[in-house]
Design an enzyme around this catalytic site. Structure first.
Site, PDB file in Angstrom:
ATOM      1  N   SER A 173       6.170   4.753  -1.012  1.00  0.00           N
ATOM      2  CA  SER A 173       6.255   4.762  -2.290  1.00  0.00           C
ATOM      3  C   SER A 173       6.323   5.735  -3.633  1.00  0.00           C
ATOM      4  O   SER A 173       6.365   6.514  -2.576  1.00  0.00           O
ATOM      5  CB  SER A 173       5.148   4.185  -2.975  1.00  0.00           C
ATOM      6  OG  SER A 173       4.771   2.856  -2.168  1.00  0.00           O
ATOM      7  N   TRP A 189       6.234  -6.991   6.060  1.00  0.00           N
ATOM      8  CA  TRP A 189       6.604  -5.928   5.340  1.00  0.00           C
ATOM      9  C   TRP A 189       7.358  -5.279   6.701  1.00  0.00           C
ATOM     10  O   TRP A 189       7.183  -5.852   8.019  1.00  0.00           O
ATOM     11  CB  TRP A 189       5.249  -5.113   5.670  1.00  0.00           C
ATOM     12  CG  TRP A 189       5.571  -3.302   5.295  1.00  0.00           C
ATOM     13  CD1 TRP A 189       4.743  -2.798   4.064  1.00  0.00           C
ATOM     14  CD2 TRP A 189       5.839  -2.849   6.911  1.00  0.00           C
ATOM     15  NE1 TRP A 189       5.356  -1.911   4.314  1.00  0.00           N
ATOM     16  CE2 TRP A 189       5.708  -1.358   5.541  1.00  0.00           C
ATOM     17  CE3 TRP A 189       5.818  -2.104   7.938  1.00  0.00           C
ATOM     18  CZ2 TRP A 189       6.029  -0.223   6.016  1.00  0.00           C
ATOM     19  CZ3 TRP A 189       6.686  -1.108   8.525  1.00  0.00           C
ATOM     20  CH2 TRP A 189       6.053   0.283   7.094  1.00  0.00           C
ATOM     21  N   GLN A 232       8.424  -1.465  -3.224  1.00  0.00           N
ATOM     22  CA  GLN A 232       8.454  -1.639  -2.055  1.00  0.00           C
ATOM     23  C   GLN A 232       9.178  -2.773  -1.593  1.00  0.00           C
ATOM     24  O   GLN A 232       8.881  -3.956  -2.083  1.00  0.00           O
ATOM     25  CB  GLN A 232       7.099  -1.577  -1.292  1.00  0.00           C
ATOM     26  CG  GLN A 232       6.595  -0.322  -1.345  1.00  0.00           C
ATOM     27  CD  GLN A 232       7.291   0.880  -0.501  1.00  0.00           C
ATOM     28  OE1 GLN A 232       7.157   1.070   0.927  1.00  0.00           O
ATOM     29  NE2 GLN A 232       8.438   1.394  -1.095  1.00  0.00           N
ATOM     30  N   ASP A 269       3.073   8.805  -0.910  1.00  0.00           N
ATOM     31  CA  ASP A 269       3.441   8.263  -2.830  1.00  0.00           C
ATOM     32  C   ASP A 269       2.871   9.135  -3.778  1.00  0.00           C
ATOM     33  O   ASP A 269       2.075   9.279  -4.062  1.00  0.00           O
ATOM     34  CB  ASP A 269       1.691   7.102  -2.861  1.00  0.00           C
ATOM     35  CG  ASP A 269       2.054   6.278  -1.494  1.00  0.00           C
ATOM     36  OD1 ASP A 269       2.990   5.636  -0.906  1.00  0.00           O
ATOM     37  OD2 ASP A 269       0.793   5.958  -1.472  1.00  0.00           O
ATOM     38  N   ASN A 277       5.708  -5.243  -2.318  1.00  0.00           N
ATOM     39  CA  ASN A 277       4.709  -4.103  -1.686  1.00  0.00           C
ATOM     40  C   ASN A 277       4.423  -3.552  -3.276  1.00  0.00           C
ATOM     41  O   ASN A 277       4.856  -4.249  -4.176  1.00  0.00           O
ATOM     42  CB  ASN A 277       3.918  -3.842  -0.725  1.00  0.00           C
ATOM     43  CG  ASN A 277       4.305  -3.097   0.127  1.00  0.00           C
ATOM     44  OD1 ASN A 277       6.246  -3.611   0.690  1.00  0.00           O
ATOM     45  ND2 ASN A 277       3.808  -1.993  -0.086  1.00  0.00           N
ATOM     46  N   ASP A 278       4.281  -2.588  -3.047  1.00  0.00           N
ATOM     47  CA  ASP A 278       3.967  -1.362  -4.181  1.00  0.00           C
ATOM     48  C   ASP A 278       4.615  -1.508  -5.232  1.00  0.00           C
ATOM     49  O   ASP A 278       6.057  -1.610  -5.039  1.00  0.00           O
ATOM     50  CB  ASP A 278       3.709  -0.317  -3.773  1.00  0.00           C
ATOM     51  CG  ASP A 278       2.658   0.046  -2.707  1.00  0.00           C
ATOM     52  OD1 ASP A 278       2.168  -0.746  -2.057  1.00  0.00           O
ATOM     53  OD2 ASP A 278       2.332   1.361  -2.011  1.00  0.00           O
TER      54      ASP A 278
HETATM   55  C1  FRU Z   1       0.773   1.212  -0.327  1.00  0.00           C
HETATM   56  C2  FRU Z   1       1.306   1.475   1.215  1.00  0.00           C
HETATM   57  C3  FRU Z   1       1.698   3.193   0.636  1.00  0.00           C
HETATM   58  C4  FRU Z   1       3.222   2.671   0.967  1.00  0.00           C
HETATM   59  C5  FRU Z   1       3.594   1.678   1.792  1.00  0.00           C
HETATM   60  C6  FRU Z   1       4.087   1.496   2.418  1.00  0.00           C
HETATM   61  O1  FRU Z   1       0.425  -0.367  -0.307  1.00  0.00           O
HETATM   62  O2  FRU Z   1       1.137   1.195   2.427  1.00  0.00           O
HETATM   63  O3  FRU Z   1       0.530   4.020   0.916  1.00  0.00           O
HETATM   64  O4  FRU Z   1       4.047   4.063   0.380  1.00  0.00           O
HETATM   65  O5  FRU Z   1       2.587   0.782   1.568  1.00  0.00           O
HETATM   66  O6  FRU Z   1       4.975   0.241   1.828  1.00  0.00           O
END
Ligand code: FRU
Length: 456
Positions: free
Chosen positions: A81, A48, A40, A149, A23-24
């Protein structure tokens, strides 16, 4: 690499993980001619799960070399993140005998109870191997469920590090001399949170304008069911070294993207332009996408700038680093075959319609009018993997144009991802599409001239 599932939806030049979930974008830093991207990552499944930081690096932001996982979960929890500080002056003291440390700052997220705090880890080999700091966490939780984050930047006004993070429904700003000990210097957004959403992945950086430097704050906002999609809101204002304030931008929220699939994006550290990457799938259905052995991708790298419009300054995004590819472009006309699944288009004209279609009669439609741009993916390919993906809110993306007159637009298409940059990048849309077979034809209607180039 092949893809399990209906067909290979893996984009060719957009970053995707070698396998399983991403993800991020995290820890993005430019060092020694290399763009380092951490992300991520759940290395065991294409959904996830326990978050790690995956790692890749690129010389051109188009071809990525995958490296071993940079950060694994530990007793403080998953590695959520965060960002990277290129600590040239060794303010942290992590560098020994002239080494320049790079310091990752991230959120430690304890899955039971959702407790979140901030931690650091350092590398003295240019970002390949990390040692976690024994004094973690460096910022404890102040009593907020969402507190994450951290995005670090060098603060020239105070000659120290600063950091912004998402704290429930606003952003907190901190300062530090050594990346280990942090004090809170500001807060932004409680009043400005008009959409009343949880904030994530904030970023804060300066951009030059004809009126001098202005600061931009990005905040990813979670979807509000039935009302709005997940998106990135931005604010333009001033940073005095301690905190951020908006000027006269008005009450209407400003959004980075009018498509559906660009979230959690931030800019690279240690580069003199603001180069952005976002996660190219909406968190609303990212766990369900039909891409098989991998899930998640990054947007194309984009250079961000501020452009003055009749409504005031607005953020613009343009693809970065593609000049050499654009140099070899050809005209295309209505009914022509496409040159594969990975191409760019330059579009000029007043108004019209561009459609990509395949033999299954699936079509992706981009309509340009004097006042609006519309992208319709409702018949573009697979839809039924998620209820949300093609519901009322997520089928047709529409933007009001900020510049009138001739359109100057660039379109990038890469197997299952579309990006549209119109009016100098003032209207940008990003979206996933999953056609059962590749689009093979382009139709061009109206008063538009189109040039095509290979994106590989
Ligand atoms: C955004 C988020 C962040 C977090 C991460 C977890 O997509 O929810 O806020 O750090 O993804 O994977």
């Amino acid at each position: 690499m092949s893809t399990r599932g209906v067909r290979n939806f893996r984009p060719k030049v957009h970053f995707t993980p070698p396998r399983n979930w991403s993800n991020d974008p995290n820890g993005m830093v430019y060092m020694d001619g290399l763009w380092h991207l951490y992300y991520q990552h759940h290395p065991e499944q294409p959904v996830w799960g326990p978050m790690h930081w995956g790692h890749a690096a690129s010389r051109d932001l188009l071809h990525w070399e995958h490296h071993s996982i940079a950060l694994h979960p530990d007793e403080l929890g998953y590695i959520f993140s965060g960002s990277m500080a290129y600590d040239k002056e060794n303010t942290s003291g992590f560098g020994k005998a002239g080494e320049i440390p790079v310091v990752a700052m991230y959120t430690s997220h304890r899955p039971e109870g959702g407790h979140e705090c901030q931690s650091i880890a350092y590398s003295v080999d240019g970002g390949y191997h990390f040692e976690k700091y024994y004094g973690n966490p460096v910022i404890d939780n102040p009593g907020l469920e969402d507190f994450r984050d951290p995005k670090v930047f060098w603060n020239k006004k105070r000659n120290c590090w600063s950091m912004i993070l998402a704290a429930k429904d606003c952003a907190y700003i901190y300062a530090s001399e050594d990346l280990k000990s942090w004090e809170r210097t500001g807060e932004f957004g409680r009043e400005e949170n008009l959409v009343n959403s949880t904030w994530e992945c904030t970023d804060l950086f300066p951009l030059q304008t004809e009126e001098g430097e202005k600061w931009v704050l990005l905040a990813s906002m979670m979807a509000i069911p039935g009302r709005c999609c997940a998106n990135i809101q931005y604010f333009i204002g001033e940073f005095d070294g301690d905190t951020f304030r908006t000027g006269t931008q008005g009450k209407e929220p400003l959004w980075l993207d009018f498509g559906f699939d660009n979230y959690a994006g931030v800019t690279f550290h240690n580069y003199d332009k603001s180069i952005y990457l976002g996660w190219g799938v909406s968190p609303e259905y990212a766990n369900l996408v039909p891409t098989g052995e991998f899930a998640g991708l990054m947007t194309a790298a984009r250079e961000l700038s501020l452009i003055k419009t009749e409504k005031g300054h607005r953020l613009a995004a343009k693809p970065f680093g593609l000049d050499h590819l654009r140099a070899v472009s050809y005209p295309v006309a209505d009914g022509d075959s496409l040159i594969g699944e990975c191409f760019g288009l330059k579009v000029l004209g007043r108004s019209g319609k561009i459609t990509f279609s395949n033999e299954k009669k699936q079509e992706l439609v981009i309509e340009i009018e004097e006042e609006n741009i519309r992208i319709d993916r409702s018949r573009a390919g697979a839809c039924d993997f998620s209820e949300k993906y093609c519901d009322k809110l997520h089928s047709v993306a529409e933007a009001k144009r900020l510049l009138s007159g001739e359109i100057d637009m660039e379109i990038l298409f890469d197997v299952s991802y579309l990006e549209v940059f119109a009016d100098k990048g003032l209207e940008t849309a990003s979206m996933t599409v999953y056609p059962d077979v590749p689009y093979e034809k382009i139709s061009v209607q109206g008063d538009l001239t189109v040039q095509i180039y290979q994106l590989q």
